[in-house]
Design a protein around this motif. Structure first.
Motif, PDB file in Angstrom:
ATOM      1  N   GLY A  18      56.647  47.372  35.367  1.00  0.00           N
ATOM      2  CA  GLY A  18      55.666  46.341  35.068  1.00  0.00           C
ATOM      3  C   GLY A  18      54.264  46.877  34.897  1.00  0.00           C
ATOM      4  N   TRP A  19      53.429  46.075  34.256  1.00  0.00           N
ATOM      5  CA  TRP A  19      52.005  46.337  34.123  1.00  0.00           C
ATOM      6  C   TRP A  19      51.226  45.208  34.795  1.00  0.00           C
ATOM      7  N   PHE A  20      50.218  45.589  35.559  1.00  0.00           N
ATOM      8  CA  PHE A  20      49.266  44.664  36.152  1.00  0.00           C
ATOM      9  C   PHE A  20      47.860  45.085  35.757  1.00  0.00           C
ATOM     10  N   ARG A  21      46.910  44.173  35.929  1.00  0.00           N
ATOM     11  CA  ARG A  21      45.517  44.517  35.698  1.00  0.00           C
ATOM     12  C   ARG A  21      44.653  43.846  36.755  1.00  0.00           C
ATOM     13  N   GLN A  22      43.519  44.460  37.031  1.00  0.00           N
ATOM     14  CA  GLN A  22      42.603  43.924  38.022  1.00  0.00           C
ATOM     15  C   GLN A  22      41.173  44.116  37.554  1.00  0.00           C
ATOM     16  N   ALA A  23      40.480  43.006  37.375  1.00  0.00           N
ATOM     17  CA  ALA A  23      39.076  43.009  37.004  1.00  0.00           C
ATOM     18  C   ALA A  23      38.226  42.917  38.262  1.00  0.00           C
ATOM     19  N   PRO A  24      36.963  43.355  38.198  1.00  0.00           N
ATOM     20  CA  PRO A  24      36.099  43.283  39.383  1.00  0.00           C
ATOM     21  C   PRO A  24      36.013  41.874  39.944  1.00  0.00           C
ATOM     22  N   GLY A  25      36.214  41.745  41.242  1.00  0.00           N
ATOM     23  CA  GLY A  25      36.108  40.462  41.905  1.00  0.00           C
ATOM     24  C   GLY A  25      37.290  39.541  41.728  1.00  0.00           C
ATOM     25  N   LYS A  26      38.342  39.995  41.055  1.00  0.00           N
ATOM     26  CA  LYS A  26      39.511  39.159  40.815  1.00  0.00           C
ATOM     27  C   LYS A  26      40.762  39.777  41.428  1.00  0.00           C
TER      28      LYS A  26
ATOM     29  N   ASN B 230      46.720  44.606  21.195  1.00  0.00           N
ATOM     30  CA  ASN B 230      46.006  44.260  19.978  1.00  0.00           C
ATOM     31  C   ASN B 230      45.116  43.043  20.215  1.00  0.00           C
ATOM     32  N   SER B 231      44.186  42.825  19.296  1.00  0.00           N
ATOM     33  CA  SER B 231      43.277  41.676  19.375  1.00  0.00           C
ATOM     34  C   SER B 231      42.632  41.567  20.744  1.00  0.00           C
ATOM     35  N   LEU B 232      42.128  42.677  21.233  1.00  0.00           N
ATOM     36  CA  LEU B 232      41.583  42.709  22.581  1.00  0.00           C
ATOM     37  C   LEU B 232      40.339  41.843  22.705  1.00  0.00           C
ATOM     38  N   LYS B 233      40.209  41.235  23.871  1.00  0.00           N
ATOM     39  CA  LYS B 233      39.100  40.351  24.194  1.00  0.00           C
ATOM     40  C   LYS B 233      38.326  40.911  25.383  1.00  0.00           C
ATOM     41  N   PRO B 234      37.045  40.550  25.519  1.00  0.00           N
ATOM     42  CA  PRO B 234      36.298  41.022  26.691  1.00  0.00           C
ATOM     43  C   PRO B 234      36.975  40.677  28.014  1.00  0.00           C
ATOM     44  N   GLU B 235      37.659  39.546  28.089  1.00  0.00           N
ATOM     45  CA  GLU B 235      38.340  39.173  29.314  1.00  0.00           C
ATOM     46  C   GLU B 235      39.556  40.037  29.630  1.00  0.00           C
ATOM     47  N   ASP B 236      39.955  40.905  28.701  1.00  0.00           N
ATOM     48  CA  ASP B 236      41.005  41.878  28.979  1.00  0.00           C
ATOM     49  C   ASP B 236      40.483  43.088  29.748  1.00  0.00           C
ATOM     50  N   THR B 237      39.174  43.186  29.905  1.00  0.00           N
ATOM     51  CA  THR B 237      38.579  44.307  30.624  1.00  0.00           C
ATOM     52  C   THR B 237      39.082  44.337  32.062  1.00  0.00           C
ATOM     53  N   ALA B 238      39.644  45.466  32.459  1.00  0.00           N
ATOM     54  CA  ALA B 238      40.221  45.603  33.793  1.00  0.00           C
ATOM     55  C   ALA B 238      40.743  47.020  33.960  1.00  0.00           C
ATOM     56  N   VAL B 239      41.087  47.357  35.186  1.00  0.00           N
ATOM     57  CA  VAL B 239      41.895  48.537  35.439  1.00  0.00           C
ATOM     58  C   VAL B 239      43.350  48.123  35.289  1.00  0.00           C
ATOM     59  N   TYR B 240      44.082  48.839  34.470  1.00  0.00           N
ATOM     60  CA  TYR B 240      45.488  48.534  34.211  1.00  0.00           C
ATOM     61  C   TYR B 240      46.367  49.486  35.000  1.00  0.00           C
ATOM     62  N   TYR B 241      47.330  48.912  35.713  1.00  0.00           N
ATOM     63  CA  TYR B 241      48.223  49.673  36.573  1.00  0.00           C
ATOM     64  C   TYR B 241      49.662  49.550  36.107  1.00  0.00           C
TER      65      TYR B 241
ATOM     66  N   THR C 123      44.324  52.930  34.823  1.00  0.00           N
ATOM     67  CA  THR C 123      43.525  53.409  33.709  1.00  0.00           C
ATOM     68  C   THR C 123      42.587  52.287  33.269  1.00  0.00           C
ATOM     69  N   GLN C 124      41.321  52.623  33.060  1.00  0.00           N
ATOM     70  CA  GLN C 124      40.298  51.629  32.770  1.00  0.00           C
ATOM     71  C   GLN C 124      40.340  51.226  31.303  1.00  0.00           C
ATOM     72  N   VAL C 125      40.364  49.922  31.067  1.00  0.00           N
ATOM     73  CA  VAL C 125      40.230  49.354  29.730  1.00  0.00           C
ATOM     74  C   VAL C 125      38.971  48.510  29.709  1.00  0.00           C
ATOM     75  N   THR C 126      38.059  48.828  28.805  1.00  0.00           N
ATOM     76  CA  THR C 126      36.816  48.083  28.676  1.00  0.00           C
ATOM     77  C   THR C 126      36.682  47.583  27.246  1.00  0.00           C
ATOM     78  N   VAL C 127      36.530  46.277  27.100  1.00  0.00           N
ATOM     79  CA  VAL C 127      36.412  45.644  25.793  1.00  0.00           C
ATOM     80  C   VAL C 127      35.012  45.053  25.684  1.00  0.00           C
TER      81      VAL C 127
END
Length: 125
Positions: free
Chosen positions: A35-43, A84-95, A119-123
């Motif tokens: 699986g893949w998870f993501r975590q944004a600051p404060g979330k 694809n079609s990445l959005k700013p809200e996709d910004t997170a560390v992906y695990y 791995t950090q993803v920043t949009v």
């Protein structure tokens, strides 16, 4: 022991694309899923997608369905996440994560017992 290593994160403008990779080593699981998870600051950590190693079963979060695609390469012990079609809200560390062997395609973080370093993803907008 299972080792998971992610790669492919980086900076991208809104609407752009990235491809993440997760390579596994060590023992396999009877559940045969990843699986893949993501975590944004404060979330809280958020489920993104899960797949079994055959690629025949997938489970996508509604937030990424239609934009992200997961695929597997058993010969390389690698799972890819095409974003694809990445959005700013996709910004997170992906695990990348592997669940307890009893589960198949779980969507709860607590059901996963092995985790990559992230791995950090920043949009940007």
């Amino acid at each position: 022991q299972v080792q998971l290593v992610e790669s492919g994160g980086g900076l991208v403008q809104a609407g752009g694309s990235l491809r993440l990779s997760c390579t596994a080593s060590g023992r396999t699981f009877s559940s045969d899923s990843l699986g893949w998870f993501r975590q944004a600051p404060g979330k809280e950590r958020e489920f993104v997608v899960a797949v079994n190693w055959s690629g025949r079963r997938t489970n996508y979060a509604d937030s990424v369905k239609g934009r992200f695609t997961i695929s597997t390469d058993n010969a390389k012990n690698t799972v890819y996440l095409q974003m694809n079609s990445l959005k700013p809200e996709d910004t997170a560390v992906y695990y990348c994560a592997a669940p307890d062997a009893r589960y198949t395609l779980p969507n709860k973080a607590n059901d996963y017992v092995y985790w990559g370093q992230g791995t950090q993803v920043t949009v940007s907008s």
